[in-house]
Design a protein around this motif. Sequence first.
Motif, mmCIF file in Angstrom:
data_model
loop_
_atom_site.group_PDB
_atom_site.id
_atom_site.type_symbol
_atom_site.label_atom_id
_atom_site.label_comp_id
_atom_site.label_asym_id
_atom_site.label_seq_id
_atom_site.Cartn_x
_atom_site.Cartn_y
_atom_site.Cartn_z
ATOM 1 N N ALA A 1 4.467 -52.897 -23.530
ATOM 2 C CA ALA A 1 4.829 -54.161 -24.183
ATOM 3 C C ALA A 1 3.628 -54.714 -24.949
ATOM 4 O O ALA A 1 2.476 -54.419 -24.621
ATOM 5 N N VAL B 1 7.602 -61.864 -18.029
ATOM 6 C CA VAL B 1 8.032 -61.861 -19.420
ATOM 7 C C VAL B 1 7.280 -60.737 -20.120
ATOM 8 O O VAL B 1 6.051 -60.726 -20.127
ATOM 9 N N SER B 2 8.037 -59.795 -20.678
ATOM 10 C CA SER B 2 7.461 -58.714 -21.471
ATOM 11 C C SER B 2 7.802 -58.971 -22.928
ATOM 12 O O SER B 2 8.979 -59.031 -23.292
ATOM 13 N N VAL B 3 6.781 -59.149 -23.761
ATOM 14 C CA VAL B 3 6.973 -59.313 -25.200
ATOM 15 C C VAL B 3 7.105 -57.908 -25.767
ATOM 16 O O VAL B 3 6.155 -57.114 -25.715
ATOM 17 N N SER C 1 15.529 -53.887 -25.916
ATOM 18 C CA SER C 1 16.157 -55.176 -26.198
ATOM 19 C C SER C 1 17.672 -55.046 -26.166
ATOM 20 O O SER C 1 18.366 -55.868 -25.556
ATOM 21 N N PRO D 1 4.271 -56.750 -32.050
ATOM 22 C CA PRO D 1 5.459 -57.317 -31.406
ATOM 23 C C PRO D 1 6.726 -57.155 -32.244
ATOM 24 O O PRO D 1 6.676 -57.156 -33.478
ATOM 25 N N THR E 1 17.411 -59.728 -22.057
ATOM 26 C CA THR E 1 16.714 -59.977 -23.314
ATOM 27 C C THR E 1 16.798 -61.476 -23.608
ATOM 28 O O THR E 1 17.861 -62.074 -23.504
ATOM 29 N N THR F 1 11.748 -60.859 -26.120
ATOM 30 C CA THR F 1 11.197 -60.627 -24.792
ATOM 31 C C THR F 1 12.280 -60.123 -23.846
ATOM 32 O O THR F 1 13.466 -60.357 -24.068
#
Length: 173
Positions: A125, A81-83, A92, A159, A45, A31
């Motif tokens: 995301a 929060v971005s997955v 990342s 993801p 990250t 994330t």
Amino acid sequence: MMTLAPDHMLDPRPIRADFVAAMGNAATGVTVVATDGPAGRFAQTVSAMSSVSADPPSLLVCVNRRSPLADAAARNGVFAVSVLAVEQAHVSDVFAGRPAGGEPYDFGCAHWRELATGAPALTGAAAVFDCRLDACHEYGTHRILLGEVLASAVTAARPLVHHARGYGSPRPL
């Protein structure tokens, strides 16, 4: 008769090394946690993100307290929060401070959108959570941010997964 403590009780380094190695073998989602407001715009990250409760919707993230994000999120009172999706591994790396090119922590590496709280979230995301900071706790080297989830969204993107110092993607068994 005197009993000696086991070696790891005298020297904590082996316990730490074993812990770091064991955690490196744990597969985690990747994330990027971001905040914006009077304390500034920062992102980092983070692999330590977890749901806390569905009633009320809440999650926690653990951020090294030396990171500017830890203080800014606490002062701004909001974070997103971005997955990350599998196609966002470069994001990342940028927000882990090790970009392949360009500057670390550069928001220009991806497209962002502003959420209702004002926190930035990554476009594309796999999932996004918009949070109001509910509590902060210090533990060891980290700050635990507990967020009340005000809104969340999911996409069809797969993801990104981190395992053994590398990226991967989940596959059904």
